[in-house]
Design a protein around this motif. Sequence first.
Motif, PDB file in Angstrom:
ATOM      1  N   UNK A  94      28.695  45.678  32.411  1.00 39.55           N
ATOM      2  CA  UNK A  94      27.637  44.692  32.169  1.00 39.55           C
ATOM      3  C   UNK A  94      28.123  43.522  31.328  1.00 39.55           C
ATOM      4  N   UNK A  95      28.823  43.810  30.233  1.00 41.40           N
ATOM      5  CA  UNK A  95      29.288  42.729  29.364  1.00 41.40           C
ATOM      6  C   UNK A  95      30.308  41.845  30.074  1.00 41.40           C
ATOM      7  N   UNK A  96      31.113  42.434  30.947  1.00 43.11           N
ATOM      8  CA  UNK A  96      32.087  41.634  31.699  1.00 43.11           C
ATOM      9  C   UNK A  96      31.378  40.592  32.567  1.00 43.11           C
ATOM     10  N   UNK A  97      30.239  40.973  33.156  1.00 40.17           N
ATOM     11  CA  UNK A  97      29.492  40.036  33.995  1.00 40.17           C
ATOM     12  C   UNK A  97      28.774  38.994  33.158  1.00 40.17           C
ATOM     13  N   UNK A  98      28.289  39.383  31.999  1.00 37.16           N
ATOM     14  CA  UNK A  98      27.690  38.397  31.095  1.00 37.16           C
ATOM     15  C   UNK A  98      28.743  37.375  30.680  1.00 37.16           C
ATOM     16  N   UNK A  99      29.944  37.862  30.375  1.00 40.43           N
ATOM     17  CA  UNK A  99      31.043  36.965  30.018  1.00 40.43           C
ATOM     18  C   UNK A  99      31.357  36.006  31.165  1.00 40.43           C
ATOM     19  N   UNK A 100      31.302  36.535  32.388  1.00 36.66           N
ATOM     20  CA  UNK A 100      31.565  35.679  33.552  1.00 36.66           C
ATOM     21  C   UNK A 100      30.522  34.569  33.654  1.00 36.66           C
ATOM     22  N   UNK A 101      29.268  34.916  33.414  1.00 40.52           N
ATOM     23  CA  UNK A 101      28.199  33.904  33.451  1.00 40.52           C
ATOM     24  C   UNK A 101      28.394  32.864  32.361  1.00 40.52           C
ATOM     25  N   UNK A 102      28.982  33.270  31.239  1.00 42.52           N
ATOM     26  CA  UNK A 102      29.224  32.354  30.128  1.00 42.52           C
ATOM     27  C   UNK A 102      30.531  31.581  30.288  1.00 42.52           C
ATOM     28  N   UNK A 103      31.175  31.749  31.450  1.00 45.11           N
ATOM     29  CA  UNK A 103      32.379  30.978  31.734  1.00 45.11           C
ATOM     30  C   UNK A 103      33.672  31.636  31.315  1.00 45.11           C
ATOM     31  N   UNK A 104      33.624  32.953  31.029  1.00 54.05           N
ATOM     32  CA  UNK A 104      34.829  33.669  30.601  1.00 54.05           C
ATOM     33  C   UNK A 104      35.073  34.883  31.495  1.00 54.05           C
ATOM     34  N   UNK A 105      35.264  34.674  32.789  1.00 53.82           N
ATOM     35  CA  UNK A 105      35.422  35.816  33.692  1.00 53.82           C
ATOM     36  C   UNK A 105      36.796  36.464  33.582  1.00 53.82           C
ATOM     37  N   UNK A 106      36.830  37.761  33.834  1.00 56.71           N
ATOM     38  CA  UNK A 106      38.090  38.491  33.969  1.00 56.71           C
ATOM     39  C   UNK A 106      37.991  39.264  35.280  1.00 56.71           C
ATOM     40  N   UNK A 107      38.154  38.538  36.377  1.00 56.67           N
ATOM     41  CA  UNK A 107      37.913  39.124  37.697  1.00 56.67           C
ATOM     42  C   UNK A 107      38.818  40.300  37.987  1.00 56.67           C
ATOM     43  N   UNK A 108      40.086  40.199  37.605  1.00 56.35           N
ATOM     44  CA  UNK A 108      41.016  41.282  37.912  1.00 56.35           C
ATOM     45  C   UNK A 108      40.657  42.562  37.155  1.00 56.35           C
ATOM     46  N   UNK A 109      40.092  42.427  35.987  1.00 57.64           N
ATOM     47  CA  UNK A 109      39.637  43.608  35.244  1.00 57.64           C
ATOM     48  C   UNK A 109      38.448  44.251  35.944  1.00 57.64           C
ATOM     49  N   UNK A 110      37.491  43.423  36.370  1.00 61.21           N
ATOM     50  CA  UNK A 110      36.294  43.945  37.030  1.00 61.21           C
ATOM     51  C   UNK A 110      36.645  44.628  38.339  1.00 61.21           C
ATOM     52  N   UNK A 111      37.505  43.997  39.135  1.00 59.86           N
ATOM     53  CA  UNK A 111      37.769  44.488  40.486  1.00 59.86           C
ATOM     54  C   UNK A 111      39.016  45.362  40.587  1.00 59.86           C
ATOM     55  N   UNK A 112      39.512  45.822  39.463  1.00 58.64           N
ATOM     56  CA  UNK A 112      40.649  46.739  39.477  1.00 58.64           C
ATOM     57  C   UNK A 112      40.293  47.977  40.293  1.00 58.64           C
ATOM     58  N   UNK A 113      41.040  48.226  41.371  1.00 59.28           N
ATOM     59  CA  UNK A 113      40.796  49.396  42.207  1.00 59.28           C
ATOM     60  C   UNK A 113      39.959  49.115  43.438  1.00 59.28           C
TER      61      UNK A 113
END
Length: 300
Positions: A94-113
């Motif tokens: 959840x926090x990773x997606x909030x960070x993405x909305x705030x302009x700080x995405x870490x796509x590779x972390x989210x989609x690992x696997x």
Amino acid sequence: MTRQRSHAASPGGFMAALWASEPSSASARLLAAKLAGFRGNRRQSRTWLATNSVYLKVIGAGFGRTGTTSLKTALGILGFPCYHMREVIKNQDSQNWIDAKLGKPDWDRIFDGYTATVDHPSTDFYKDLMVRYPDAKIILTVRDPEKWYKSASDTIFAIPTPPFYFHLFPFCYLPGISTMIKFDRMLNVVIYAPNATFKGAHKDKEAIKRVFSEHIESVKQHVPPSKLLVFSVSEGWEPLCKFLEVPVPNVPFPRVNDTAEFNHHVQFRVRLIRNVNFVMGSTTIALLAYAGYYVWKQYA
């Protein structure tokens, strides 16, 4: 598929997972072979992993309740491990997606696997994901707007949200409950808020139907036709497999997560929130009654 977030620090472990995971594809074997060549240089292997170990091949751009869970299941059958709204809770993202909305995405972390993603919240970022993964193909799941609204209003729009005083209860800090609270915050920030995907219109039938239809047209205009499949799950395997250039499997196309199944999955959450509202409401009434009685006794 189990996520292995520590793989980047251990190329050997990453290779073992690749060979053991499914599908046993040529691309996975090529990646493992590439890593084998880096065994003598750990820094080089980590650098290469950081830019190549996560790569989406399929990005879903359709709203929830357009058959996204059926599509997720179908993509898994075809050999594309797929991220979905359910993974947000399972992976505590959840926090990773909030960070993405705030302009700080870490796509590779989210989609690992994962090699595919559908449903919210990733569909809300399909344009950003197209930039990060330029070779990915886009699948836009569609549905009649009236039927979509009926399904959404009976499911995702009908789930009560925790009240502002929810955090006052000590049990809300238990791991499972706190995850749910973070998930609700993510839903609001990424999807339901006025500056989010639904534009705060989900309580207005005609307004949210317009948002739904405008999103479909926006995707069609933004994505090159050669990379886009406009898809209804009622069409089954043929157009999906042709688009992804994979054989049609000898199994029925999955039909999952209808209204009844969805509501069965969320009934614990619904009961919990309703019970908290009842307890807090009853407590408030009792305290007010006692305060009134106390004042009456003092001045009677």
